[in-house]
Design a protein around this motif. Structure first.
Motif: not given
Length: 94
Positions: A1-27
């Protein structure tokens, strides 16, 4: 069973997706205000991403490896030159 935890995140999408699609930052949960200004959060996320890229760039890795070695060689050459001139083996014109 997985317990849920609510976290606020900021998702930054890369304009040049050569290496990364997005970066996720946890507040952090202990942020002063309930909803920090979006511009401030994005600026800090951009600063963190830029600092990471500067630390891991090829130039930084080259500089971290070669600058101390070149400084040691230059110091040794300078000390050898001073010793050579001070020993009297090399006559100075003045």
């Amino acid at each position: 069973m997985v317990k849920g935890v609510t976290r606020r995140v900021v998702v930054v999408r890369a304009p040049d997706q050569k290496y990364f699609e997005q970066a996720i930052f946890l507040l952090r949960e202990e942020v002063e205000s309930p909803d920090p200004p979006e511009e401030q959060v994005l600026k800090q996320a951009q600063a963190v991403a830029d600092a990471y890229l500067l630390r891991t760039s090829p130039w930084t890795r080259w500089r971290r490896a070669w600058v101390p070695a070149l400084a040691a060689l230059a110091g040794g050459a300078g000390a050898s030159l001073l010793w050579w001139v001070g020993s009297g083996s090399f006559p100075l014109p003045f």
